[in-house]
Write an enzyme that holds these catalytic residues in place. Sequence first.
Site, PDB file in Angstrom:
ATOM      1  N   SER A 121      45.859  53.762  29.661  1.00  0.00           N
ATOM      2  CA  SER A 121      45.591  52.675  30.598  1.00  0.00           C
ATOM      3  C   SER A 121      46.128  53.098  31.962  1.00  0.00           C
ATOM      4  CB  SER A 121      46.267  51.391  30.116  1.00  0.00           C
ATOM      5  OG  SER A 121      46.012  50.372  31.043  1.00  0.00           O
ATOM      6  N   LYS A 143      16.071  41.651  63.657  1.00  0.00           N
ATOM      7  CA  LYS A 143      15.348  40.459  64.114  1.00  0.00           C
ATOM      8  C   LYS A 143      13.855  40.746  64.256  1.00  0.00           C
ATOM      9  CE  LYS A 143      17.733  37.945  66.911  1.00  0.00           C
ATOM     10  NZ  LYS A 143      18.582  38.225  68.065  1.00  0.00           N
ATOM     11  N   ARG A 192      53.134  46.342  26.559  1.00  0.00           N
ATOM     12  CA  ARG A 192      53.818  47.489  27.156  1.00  0.00           C
ATOM     13  C   ARG A 192      55.322  47.375  26.909  1.00  0.00           C
ATOM     14  NH1 ARG A 192      53.469  48.222  33.482  1.00  0.00           N
ATOM     15  NH2 ARG A 192      55.126  46.672  33.476  1.00  0.00           N
ATOM     16  N   MET A 202      24.484  40.795  73.214  1.00  0.00           N
ATOM     17  CA  MET A 202      23.812  40.476  74.459  1.00  0.00           C
ATOM     18  C   MET A 202      23.230  39.081  74.381  1.00  0.00           C
ATOM     19  SD  MET A 202      20.763  42.269  76.454  1.00  0.00           S
ATOM     20  CE  MET A 202      19.774  40.812  76.546  1.00  0.00           C
ATOM     21  N   ASN A 240      48.779  50.865  40.241  1.00  0.00           N
ATOM     22  CA  ASN A 240      49.771  50.447  41.244  1.00  0.00           C
ATOM     23  C   ASN A 240      50.760  51.590  41.454  1.00  0.00           C
ATOM     24  OD1 ASN A 240      48.546  47.961  41.050  1.00  0.00           O
ATOM     25  ND2 ASN A 240      50.080  47.126  39.665  1.00  0.00           N
ATOM     26  N   ASP A 241      51.345  52.047  40.355  1.00  0.00           N
ATOM     27  CA  ASP A 241      52.303  53.151  40.471  1.00  0.00           C
ATOM     28  C   ASP A 241      51.613  54.454  40.823  1.00  0.00           C
ATOM     29  OD1 ASP A 241      55.062  52.387  40.083  1.00  0.00           O
ATOM     30  OD2 ASP A 241      54.404  51.607  38.159  1.00  0.00           O
ATOM     31  N   TYR A 280      37.280  49.692  29.672  1.00  0.00           N
ATOM     32  CA  TYR A 280      37.582  48.322  30.081  1.00  0.00           C
ATOM     33  C   TYR A 280      38.392  48.291  31.372  1.00  0.00           C
ATOM     34  CZ  TYR A 280      42.376  48.932  28.376  1.00  0.00           C
ATOM     35  OH  TYR A 280      43.653  49.375  28.214  1.00  0.00           O
ATOM     36  N   CYS A 320      44.866  48.918  34.266  1.00  0.00           N
ATOM     37  CA  CYS A 320      45.556  47.619  34.312  1.00  0.00           C
ATOM     38  C   CYS A 320      46.302  47.423  35.623  1.00  0.00           C
ATOM     39  CB  CYS A 320      46.471  47.438  33.111  1.00  0.00           C
ATOM     40  SG  CYS A 320      47.788  48.652  33.045  1.00  0.00           S
ATOM     41  N   GLY A 358      26.553  38.316  69.606  1.00  0.00           N
ATOM     42  CA  GLY A 358      27.231  38.290  70.900  1.00  0.00           C
ATOM     43  C   GLY A 358      27.109  39.588  71.671  1.00  0.00           C
ATOM     44  N   ARG A 413      16.833  33.684  57.646  1.00  0.00           N
ATOM     45  CA  ARG A 413      17.746  34.709  57.095  1.00  0.00           C
ATOM     46  C   ARG A 413      18.306  34.175  55.791  1.00  0.00           C
ATOM     47  NH1 ARG A 413      21.561  33.533  62.138  1.00  0.00           N
ATOM     48  NH2 ARG A 413      21.827  31.348  61.688  1.00  0.00           N
ATOM     49  N   HIS A 470      58.276  40.634  44.117  1.00  0.00           N
ATOM     50  CA  HIS A 470      58.461  39.868  42.879  1.00  0.00           C
ATOM     51  C   HIS A 470      57.671  38.566  42.949  1.00  0.00           C
ATOM     52  CE1 HIS A 470      60.702  36.922  40.398  1.00  0.00           C
ATOM     53  NE2 HIS A 470      60.695  37.917  39.524  1.00  0.00           N
ATOM     54  N   GLU A 523      50.274  56.606  34.881  1.00  0.00           N
ATOM     55  CA  GLU A 523      50.659  56.078  36.198  1.00  0.00           C
ATOM     56  C   GLU A 523      51.546  57.052  36.959  1.00  0.00           C
ATOM     57  OE1 GLU A 523      52.790  52.358  35.731  1.00  0.00           O
ATOM     58  OE2 GLU A 523      53.745  53.032  33.895  1.00  0.00           O
ATOM     59  N   ARG A 526      15.025  39.150  73.795  1.00  0.00           N
ATOM     60  CA  ARG A 526      16.266  39.253  73.003  1.00  0.00           C
ATOM     61  C   ARG A 526      16.478  40.662  72.497  1.00  0.00           C
ATOM     62  NH1 ARG A 526      16.676  33.769  70.060  1.00  0.00           N
ATOM     63  NH2 ARG A 526      14.951  32.678  71.029  1.00  0.00           N
ATOM     64  N   ARG A 572      53.310  42.535  30.205  1.00  0.00           N
ATOM     65  CA  ARG A 572      54.536  43.143  30.736  1.00  0.00           C
ATOM     66  C   ARG A 572      55.707  42.449  30.056  1.00  0.00           C
ATOM     67  NH1 ARG A 572      51.273  42.848  35.838  1.00  0.00           N
ATOM     68  NH2 ARG A 572      51.404  44.860  36.908  1.00  0.00           N
TER      69      ARG A 572
HETATM   70  C1  PEP Z   1      50.736  49.816  37.448  1.00  0.00           C
HETATM   71  O1  PEP Z   1      51.620  50.583  37.843  1.00  0.00           O
HETATM   72  O2  PEP Z   1      49.582  49.854  37.873  1.00  0.00           O
HETATM   73  C2  PEP Z   1      51.056  48.793  36.446  1.00  0.00           C
HETATM   74  C3  PEP Z   1      50.110  48.053  35.911  1.00  0.00           C
HETATM   75  O3  PEP Z   1      52.355  48.613  36.163  1.00  0.00           O
HETATM   76  P1  PEP Z   1      53.337  47.732  37.076  1.00  0.00           P
HETATM   77  O4  PEP Z   1      52.526  47.115  38.152  1.00  0.00           O
HETATM   78  O5  PEP Z   1      53.952  46.752  36.152  1.00  0.00           O
HETATM   79  O6  PEP Z   1      54.282  48.773  37.546  1.00  0.00           O
HETATM   80 MG    MG Z   2      53.440  50.615  36.706  1.00  0.00          MG
END
Ligand code: PEP
Ligand code: MG
Length: 913
Positions: free
Chosen positions: A799, A23, A616, A103, A803-804, A887, A867, A101, A338, A454, A780, A92, A560
């Site tokens: 790729s 401020k 895949r 003071m 996730n896995d 990518y 991916c 908040g 601001r 799912h 993965e 202030r 997929r």
């Molecule tokens: C992953 O595991 O990141 C992936 C893209 O495959 P899935 O989510 O289908 O297992």
């Molecule tokens: Mg996977």
Amino acid sequence: MNPQYSYSFNSGDGKNKALLGGKGANLCEMTQLGLNVPPGFVITTQTCLLYLENKLLPAGLLDEVREQIADIERATGKTFGGASEPLLVSVRSGSAISMPGMMDTILNLGLNKQTLTGLIEMTDDPRFAYDAYRRFIQLFGKVAQGIEDEKFDSHFNEVKRAAGIKADVALNSEQLQEISNRFLKVVHEETGKPFPEDVYEQLEIAIKAVFNSWLGKRAVDYRREFHITPDVANGTAVNIVTMVFGNMGDDCATGVGFTRNPGTGANEMYGEYLVNAQGEDVVAGIRTPKPVQEMAQEMPEQYRQLVELRNKLEAHYHEVQDYEYTIERGVLYCLQTRNGKMNAAAMVKSSIDMVKEGLIGKERALLRINPELLEQLLLPQLARNHHNQPIAQGLPASPGAACGKCVFDADTAVRLGKTGEELILVREETKPEDIHGFFAAQGVLTSRGGKTSHAAVVARGMGKACVAGAEDIKVDVRSRIAMVGDILIKEGDLITIDGSNGNIYLGRIPTIPPSFSEELKTLLSWADSIAKLRVHANVDTPETARLAASYGAKGVGLCRTERMFNAADRLPLVVDMILAQNTEEREAALAKLFPIQRDDFQQLFEAMSPHPVTVRLLDPPMHEFLPNEHQLLDEIDALKHYLTIIKGQRVTLETLAKPHELPAPFNRLNEEVVIDALAKKQMMLNKVLELYEVNPMLGHRGVRLGMSYPEIYRMQIRSILEAAARCVKQKTPVEPEIMVPQVITAQELIKVRQYVDEIQAEVESQYKLKLNFKFGTMIETVRACTRADRLATTAAFFSFGTNDLTQATFSFSREDAENKFLPLYEESGLLQDNPFETLDVEGVGRLMKMAVELGRKQRPDLKIGICGEHGGHPRSIRFCHDIGLNYVSCSAPRIPIARLAAAHAKLLEEAAG
Ligand code: PEP
Ligand code: MG
């Protein structure tokens, strides 16, 4: 020599937020810009730290404060503590980071019995003066002396009651004087000392109180909550600013404004003001403010000053500003400015406009927009002005809002969907066999499961709203009701879900449709020209591929194929394939699936032509395509029961005579049909038991299936290559890529590559052409990362399936983690972020970096992408850029976010040098 403890707004460095607080630095910057800011000064954060260390104001500070006040007196012609034209100030806090908040502000400091008389004289308005006085005593008492509001409020209410007054504004000056006197007594009683009359003593107490507030519970909790460490903000500054009054008469006003319209981004005056009012009157909504345009007539000179203020603000900050001002006796003062918070559409429009106006360059136009904000533009949102309260909350599993009638099973959804009804599919959890219900519904709500359940994954892929794991909802499919506490939701009742925050509402809340404006297209084309990363899409159908392409996807990074197996017309064929007793039977079932898959791929290639499409091979364990054991046992029981009824019927004349008394479907079933069905269900059950795995996600799936049932992978490879051949024949450019999931060793890849080589030769001779395609692998598993150089001998691309890979690295599953211990881990700082949302750069990221280095050592032109879900997350995209991926691939609605984030990654890398 002492350090300098304070800076006047004329001299402080507007960039030094660490020293002057956000401020204070801002007030200095505005002043030095030539804006009319009420005169004032800042006491530094370093002074605060010295005070807190020694429990004593540093020697010399108060002398400096007196000098600063003297400067203000000279600038304003007012006197601090003076009997006429008294100077009043606000005090202030303000640290390097804004901590709302932390003071409260003290206003009107400098009032005492003497200056009060001066104020009455100056304003000729005793009511105004006593009102200011009683407010000051209470605020000072509370903030600087720690006296509870309650102690003051009881007196305030007593005076009101005695006078028979309801609204504060109805109090006259005598009553306000009476209140002020009572408040002075409260302070005396509570502190044991009279209210300080000496204005410098008031100031000293207030400065100490602000300093102490840095270690107050509220501030400490706030810093812990938002990870504000001393390197980010250390100590608070104190801002002492001349009070200006917007409520001294009709030549006074107060208002707030935006330099552009925050709803649309339009370059126009925007804001509201109130004549003869205080800032808090605008906020409190006691009087209705007027649109700023009216000021042009009502106060033309001040309006001109306001337009000038607005133009100066934008020209200086190169950003839309949200500002506050007060007009005191015809003079406009800017109190605060601001960066303005605007909705996504307004941010995009103002970015384009400001570039056209020459105010900013394209880089800044991109960087000023948080990529996540773009999500708003592609999904239906709840109307912003609704006031409904949610009845429950689940996980925000797939963003966007949807409203419709509740249905509790997929078949009903399809039936009602055909009549044009808008629907929300409500289930405990969803299964592959519910897939047709997803197509029919606007949104999906489940009471179990996490963000990769799912329901969540399928809904995200389809771009439909989903709230998952709303555990307070008890779904009773048999009775076709759901309960939330004692709220009953029947089938057909309207509900609204917001997949962006997980809220669930009763009834219909209007939604705003998405828009992909020309302005957004322009902005993203600038992003593409800067970004190094390409953006691909995770899609499984031609429709979503077309949608993704329209959002700017430059390829499909993950198709997929199991999603294609799941479609309602294919599932029975897939079930036949799984139930096959031997290879011949399986091949016969696969032969029926083959043309369907081939057509699917052909359409997908066409939809994304001429860009690459990565398909895949089958990944999930086979039993996912069969009903579960309990469901099958229930069905078998029911069939056995039918059989006894039917058998019983045959023998008694009576039942034959009254077939209509049997439950509806039974009387049409004959014994053979039931026996047949029973045998099939029994076979399915045996298969389910045979395929049963303790931990299916770490079991017989991915390429392991391809090794055990080569005929499945061979069918898919043939479908892909024939689809490509057909495209080539019809002169549609294609770039297919065959990707193998769950790979742990180069041997698996070599084996699948052999199938590919054989089938390629057959397809090429059948279609009389040469095929161009790539063969690669998902990365993965942890072993795949450590053996990436070996894998790159066979794979032309990688790729990352993060996730896995995240699950494998952390050794816990997303569903279990998010529903159980992950919130605790995040709250207590054991983990900084949810690793399934934000890529864990230190752990998973390290493995990725290793895989990139090993892979490219073996094959320098190795194409590498991601991916997993992280491919659409801005911070993770930055990391992907930094380690040199080619990518990122994400679901369709996140493509604009990823395009902008990819440009940010490049620009931020350049900025970091
Ligand atoms: C992953 O595991 O990141 C992936 C893209 O495959 P899935 O989510 O289908 O297992
Ligand atoms: Mg996977």
